[in-house]
Design a protein around this motif. Structure first.
Motif, PDB file in Angstrom:
ATOM      1  N   ALA A  95      -4.162   6.419   0.838  1.00 29.66           N
ATOM      2  CA  ALA A  95      -4.314   5.208   0.025  1.00 29.66           C
ATOM      3  C   ALA A  95      -2.961   4.695  -0.457  1.00 29.66           C
ATOM      4  CB  ALA A  95      -5.228   5.485  -1.163  1.00 29.66           C
ATOM      5  N   ARG A  96      -2.117   5.604  -0.938  1.00 31.31           N
ATOM      6  CA  ARG A  96      -0.790   5.211  -1.432  1.00 31.31           C
ATOM      7  C   ARG A  96       0.077   4.679  -0.290  1.00 31.31           C
ATOM      8  NH1 ARG A  96       2.913   5.827  -5.455  1.00 31.31           N
ATOM      9  NH2 ARG A  96       5.062   6.289  -4.850  1.00 31.31           N
ATOM     10  N   LEU A  99      -1.158   1.235   0.684  1.00 32.83           N
ATOM     11  CA  LEU A  99      -0.837   0.253  -0.356  1.00 32.83           C
ATOM     12  C   LEU A  99       0.635  -0.149  -0.289  1.00 32.83           C
ATOM     13  CD1 LEU A  99      -1.564  -1.383  -2.876  1.00 32.83           C
ATOM     14  CD2 LEU A  99      -1.076   0.664  -4.250  1.00 32.83           C
ATOM     15  N   MET A 103       2.161  -3.818   0.691  1.00 34.84           N
ATOM     16  CA  MET A 103       3.042  -4.525  -0.245  1.00 34.84           C
ATOM     17  C   MET A 103       4.370  -4.878   0.422  1.00 34.84           C
ATOM     18  SD  MET A 103       2.321  -2.391  -3.777  1.00 34.84           S
ATOM     19  CE  MET A 103       3.562  -3.302  -4.699  1.00 34.84           C
TER      20      MET A 103
END
Length: 256
Positions: A95-96, A99, A103
């Motif tokens: 998930a990190r 993300l 970004m």
């Protein structure tokens, strides 16, 4: 029983390569690919230039980069593996990683609005003259020429573009540049991802007029991958960038 020693900063520095050797590892395969593409492209026009390029990349460039990593794994760890590209890499949190990659992709989109027009303005005098003397065959944006090929050839070009530009290329290149080679210049500390980003951009000999944007877009991803010890961030970012460019290409190609 052989017990492998833990990898420390000092041991990483002892495995460092000189910048001259790093440049040889980068630019020799890229030069061979570019020369083969140029030569074969002049000898035949049966295969579209974009498809020819990715076929040659699949035969020359990507195997060479993987071979360098595999042989380094054999030399450093006793067996052929990708371990030399994964030194001190942390187990990525999906998930990190996703993300951060998204970004960074958004940031690259913003940069493209500012940097691309500026770079186009700066390079247009040279690129315009070069474009006037180069055969139309080598212009990847010459959609009219590509549409003249048989439909199955155009389809294979799109498939090859998708497979190698969106998946194979980004994964292999990130393992090679952000993984293996960045770890080989660890003595430069936080300057290592900067140096490697510049070399990564310049290695695209077949796309010489996009260096300003490529460096500005990829540097944040390279730095985050280095800082987080997670090249998956750079892989996600690279795949997203190439996915958008590939989809845009296909949409324009089939827009008539």
């Amino acid at each position: 029983m052989h017990v492998e020693k833990p990898i420390t900063i000092d041991s990483m520095k002892s495995r460092d390569l000189s910048l001259s050797k790093v440049m040889i590892l980068i630019f020799v395969p890229a030069t061979v690919l570019t020369a083969a593409y140029w030569a074969i492209g002049h000898l035949q026009k049966i295969i579209p230039s974009l498809l020819l390029f990715f076929l040659l990349a699949a035969i020359i460039l990507f195997p060479a980069e993987l071979a360098i990593i595999l042989f380094a794994g054999k030399k450093e760890f006793g067996r052929y593996s990708l371990k030399s590209a994964l030194v001190n890499q942390k187990k990525p949190k999906a998930a990190r990683t996703l993300l951060i990659g998204v970004m960074l992709f958004g940031l690259a989109g913003i940069l493209s609005i500012v940097v691309k027009p500026l770079e186009s303005l700066l390079t247009s005098p040279i690129s315009g003259k070069l474009g006037a003397v180069l055969p139309a065959y080598f212009d990847w944006t010459n959609f009219e020429l590509l549409r003249q090929y048989p439909k199955n050839m155009v389809l294979w070009t799109c498939i090859g573009y998708g497979v190698f530009n969106v998946f194979v290329g980004p994964v292999v290149e990130e393992l090679f540049f952000r993984g293996y080679l960045t770890s080989k210049i660890s003595r430069f500390g936080r300057r290592a991802p900067i140096i490697m980003t510049v070399l990564f951009s310049l290695y695209h000999l077949w796309l010489p007029f996009q260096n300003l944007f490529r460096i500005s877009a990829f540097l944040p991803a390279a730095y985050m991958a280095w800082k987080e010890n997670n090249i998956s961030i750079a892989i996600v970012f690279h795949c997203l960038c190439n996915l958008v460019s590939t989809v845009s290409f296909i949409l324009v190609l089939y827009s008539v």
